[in-house]
Enzyme design. Structure first.
Site, PDB file in Angstrom:
ATOM      1  N   ASP A 286       0.821  -1.212   0.000  1.00  0.00           N
ATOM      2  CA  ASP A 286       0.000   0.000   0.000  1.00  0.00           C
ATOM      3  C   ASP A 286       0.856   1.264   0.000  1.00  0.00           C
ATOM      4  O   ASP A 286       0.370   2.340   0.356  1.00  0.00           O
ATOM      5  CB  ASP A 286      -0.915   0.012   1.221  1.00  0.00           C
ATOM      6  CG  ASP A 286      -2.367  -0.286   0.849  1.00  0.00           C
ATOM      7  OD1 ASP A 286      -2.606  -0.662  -0.305  1.00  0.00           O
ATOM      8  OD2 ASP A 286      -3.255  -0.148   1.712  1.00  0.00           O
ATOM      9  N   ASP A 345       3.076  -9.096   9.327  1.00  0.00           N
ATOM     10  CA  ASP A 345       3.403  -7.700   9.049  1.00  0.00           C
ATOM     11  C   ASP A 345       4.811  -7.603   8.475  1.00  0.00           C
ATOM     12  O   ASP A 345       5.587  -8.560   8.507  1.00  0.00           O
ATOM     13  CB  ASP A 345       3.289  -6.865  10.325  1.00  0.00           C
ATOM     14  CG  ASP A 345       1.834  -6.542  10.658  1.00  0.00           C
ATOM     15  OD1 ASP A 345       0.958  -6.795   9.805  1.00  0.00           O
ATOM     16  OD2 ASP A 345       1.573  -6.055  11.779  1.00  0.00           O
ATOM     17  N   ASP A 347       7.595  -6.343   9.342  1.00  0.00           N
ATOM     18  CA  ASP A 347       8.811  -6.528  10.143  1.00  0.00           C
ATOM     19  C   ASP A 347       8.874  -7.897  10.809  1.00  0.00           C
ATOM     20  O   ASP A 347       9.749  -8.122  11.658  1.00  0.00           O
ATOM     21  CB  ASP A 347       8.904  -5.438  11.212  1.00  0.00           C
ATOM     22  CG  ASP A 347       7.718  -5.454  12.160  1.00  0.00           C
ATOM     23  OD1 ASP A 347       6.592  -5.620  11.667  1.00  0.00           O
ATOM     24  OD2 ASP A 347       7.896  -5.292  13.378  1.00  0.00           O
ATOM     25  N   ASP A 439      -7.923  -6.241  13.538  1.00  0.00           N
ATOM     26  CA  ASP A 439      -7.610  -7.578  14.039  1.00  0.00           C
ATOM     27  C   ASP A 439      -8.499  -7.978  15.205  1.00  0.00           C
ATOM     28  O   ASP A 439      -9.014  -9.091  15.264  1.00  0.00           O
ATOM     29  CB  ASP A 439      -6.130  -7.653  14.434  1.00  0.00           C
ATOM     30  CG  ASP A 439      -5.673  -6.433  15.216  1.00  0.00           C
ATOM     31  OD1 ASP A 439      -6.537  -5.629  15.630  1.00  0.00           O
ATOM     32  OD2 ASP A 439      -4.455  -6.273  15.421  1.00  0.00           O
TER      33      ASP A 439
END
Length: 708
Positions: A286, A345, A347, A439
């Site tokens: 994104d 995610d 990281d 979430d």
């Protein structure tokens, strides 16, 4: 070589040899002590005639003890002389960082679109309390030197009654007498009522935390852990249990302008040990930065050439933040061929056996909707801020989520490092963009539809912690405003759902109200507002056990999952109270839909984990991971060198953020601590003093890394 001076219990067999003492300070010279001769140590025994070592031996020991004391004194003097340069260096560093500071009013903080009236409302309330406390402190000091001495629990009523009955000496005495009357009759009762209410909430929350810790101890004592129902096939050669359950798995990596960490997450996912024909990886980019888009796309193409089944997706219309990104990816036509989806995610670095440790739990368990793994942190020891975050999150995973997962099969999805059954996502209504905690939203809706969750405390996925207070503050704002938005939206659905009354009670009272609303409310109100005010209205009392003993006990329980952090138990207690300002502000914003409730800022990453991965891969030599090659690693190493040289030439300028709300509260608490000296309240004084210093350090942004 001289015998050691500290072995007092060891028999000395080398008598008469020189004792050499070396001094570390160059201004001292090396001194050689000649030990006494053998005949000097011999004293004849009248009974046997055998010479024994008596008084001379004691003399020798006295000399040795003297030199030991001199050595200790020398070392102590060296430590004292090093304190001054250390303190001077600390003060200089503070001055440099404060000089480069920027306030919340600057437009580089990511909140330039927020309504200014809403933005300053909370800060204005704190300033009112600050100026009121300063005025009252001046008033109380003047009264103290005029003979008005009041303790916290024993007000001198005879002085007040004398002033009312027989008149006063002058206008000041009359004014102070009226002030005492007003606070006794009108201010103390409501303040005491609010104090008692917060104490009750504090005790309820402490009891909840104690029950969670007892549940965690029970799990450890009984060695309870989730076990796959499907079992497995035992390999006759190795004796290890091997699973033959290999369903179709979709892996999604949502990211947005995270050029520091995209390489390590893509590489880790592409090295997952799973049949290639049953694994598809989606990189959901994104990013609005064209350079970042190009870098990520090239990385995906390189892995495609290596044979990885990986796709790159970029949305043209970027609505809904992360939830919109995931929702768009799930609408692809080929998703219907997959049974499970794993989310990481940018990281996060899953180990190659991540899917083999999580997916088998779904076999023969049709009610299971989610398997969540624990996070581990590559930079938990980077600075004080990351150490304190590690304490918080260790308790969250090992205690809160593990206990809830074992006993009630429900907890909030962490947004990453988890595997979902796609049918459970569809049954719950899919991803929704209505809050900033998508979430938690999907987890609550799935639980209301009867799906169960499993938390695996022994399966870890490596990631990063925010290293600057600015990034951590924005992350916590999102994590505490979102649940309040979700509570407002989900409350009618929870009440109408068909789950048991106990599960409804757990979700409404424990999950939302107690842990998401009451905790930040009483932490801020009790320790940042009520406690300072009771110093100026001493008729309203806050017991010492509320200020000191129970918070210390709760901090001790919180730090148990991270035992290496025990030296930081006091900073942890103070920092949690300091963060209550941000959490309270976020909770109010989310509950009443104020200006920053829907603010989403991507947490800043440093990319330390990707550097560690690259070094480990290079050091392995010929043993490369699947899908990687030596020339690629050399190219990546060379690219890192070029980037380091480029950054060194540019010399990015760093600055501090000056947080006005925290600074205002710091001066409020320090003012209250000065007032507590007039009432001789020891525990309250020390708590207010150190808590005020904690707010001061955070307000000046001296706790974490500086912001680029």
């Amino acid at each position: 070589m001289a015998p050691p001076l500290f072995n007092w219990g060891v028999k000395d067999t080398h008598r008469g040899t020189p004792v050499v003492v070396k001094m570390e300070n160059p201004n001292w010279s090396m001194v050689e002590l000649e030990g006494p001769e053998e005949e000097d140590l011999l004293v004849p025994d009248s009974s046997s005639g055998v010479a024994r070592n008596k008084g001379k031996g004691r003399g020798k020991n006295a000399k040795q003890l003297t030199w030991v004391l001199l050595l200790k004194a020398h070392r102590a003097a060296g430590c004292l002389t090093s304190l001054a340069p250390a303190l001077w260096g600390l003060v200089s560093a503070v001055k440099r960082r404060v000089a480069a500071g920027k306030t919340d009013a600057d437009t580089d903080g990511g909140r330039e679109n927020e309504n200014p009236a809403v933005k300053t409302r909370f800060y204005s309330c704190i300033k009112v309390f600050l100026w009121l406390s300063v005025s009252l402190l001046c008033f109380e000091v003047a009264a103290y030197f005029r003979g008005w001495h009041f303790g916290a629990a024993s007000l001198q009523w005879e002085h007040l009654l004398w002033a009312r009955a027989f008149g006063v000496k002058d206008f000041f005495d009359w004014l102070y007498a009226r002030w005492v009357f007003v606070r006794v009759e009108y201010l103390a009762p409501p303040l005491q009522f609010l104090t008692n209410a917060c104490i009750v909430l504090f005790l309820i929350q402490s009891l909840d935390r104690l029950v969670l810790c007892l549940g965690c101890f029970w799990i450890r004592f009984k060695k309870i852990k989730p076990v796959p129902k499907g079992g497995g096939v035992v390999d006759l050669e190795s004796g290890e249990k091997r699973f033959g359950f290999f369903p179709m798995v979709l892996v999604q990596i949502p990211m947005c302008n995270e050029k520091e960490v995209y390489q390590q997450s893509i590489a880790a996912v592409c090295n997952l040990d799973w049949p290639k024909g049953k694994l598809l990886i989606q990189v959901l980019d994104d990013s609005d930065d064209p350079t970042t888009q190009l870098l990520i796309k090239e990385e995906v193409q390189q892995w495609q050439q290596e044979g990885a089944n990986i796709l790159y997706r970029h949305r043209v219309i970027r609505d809904g933040y992360k939830a919109g990104n995931l929702k768009s990816a799930m609408n692809c036509s080929y998703v219907k061929d997959y049974e499970f989806v794993a989310i990481f995610d940018a990281d996060f670095q899953p180990t190659p056996d991540f899917l083999k440790k999580t997916v088998p739990h779904f076999e023969d368990n049709d009610e299971l909707g989610l398997v969540q793994a624990r996070w581990s942190f590559v930079n938990k020891d980077e600075n004080l801020l990351t150490r304190l975050q590690n304490v918080n999150l260790s308790f969250h995973f090992e205690v809160e989520q593990q206990v809830n997962g074992i006993f009630i099969n429900f907890f909030g999805f962490n947004g990453t490092a988890g595997v979902w059954r796609i049918k459970a996502l569809e049954d719950a209504g899919g991803w929704l963009e209505r809050t900033t905690v998508e979430d938690m939203d999907i987890a609550v809706r799935a639980h209301l539809h009867g799906w169960k969750f499993i938390f695996l405390n022994d399966v870890e996925c490596q990631c990063e912690l925010p290293e600057s207070y600015e990034a951590y503050r924005k992350q916590q704002h999102r994590w505490h405003s979102g649940p309040m938005q979700l509570f407002r939206l989900c409350l009618p659905d929870i009440i109408r759902s068909k789950i048991s009354v106990w599960k409804k009670f757990n979700m409404i009272f424990l999950f939302f109200l107690l842990r998401k609303l009451i905790l930040p409310f009483y932490s801020f109100t009790l320790f940042c507002i009520i406690l300072p005010m009771t110093m100026f209205v001493p008729e309203a009392e806050l017991p010492a056990w509320v200020v000191c003993y129970i918070p210390a006990a709760m901090s001790f329980l919180n730090i148990l999952p991270a035992p290496k952090a025990f030296p930081f138990i006091v900073p942890y207690l103070l920092f949690e109270n300091t963060m209550s300002v941000t959490k309270f502000n976020a909770m109010i914003s989310g509950l009443f839909q104020l200006g920053s409730a829907y603010e989403w800022v991507v947490t800043k990453k440093s990319g330390r984990s990707s550097e560690g991965d690259l070094v480990s891969l290079i050091e392995k030599g010929p043993k490369h991971q699947r899908g990687s090659s030596a020339p690629d690693l050399e190219e990546m190493k060379e690219e890192l060198r070029r980037q380091a040289q480029k950054n060194a030439s540019k010399k990015k300028r760093k600055h501090n953020r000056i947080y006005m709300k925290e600074l205002a509260l710091a001066f409020l608490l320090l003012t209250a601590s000065a007032r507590s000296l007039l009432s001789a309240q020891g525990i309250h004084f020390y708590f207010l003093l150190f808590q005020g210093i904690s707010f001061l350090l955070v307000g000046l942004d001296l706790i974490g890394e500086q912001v680029d």
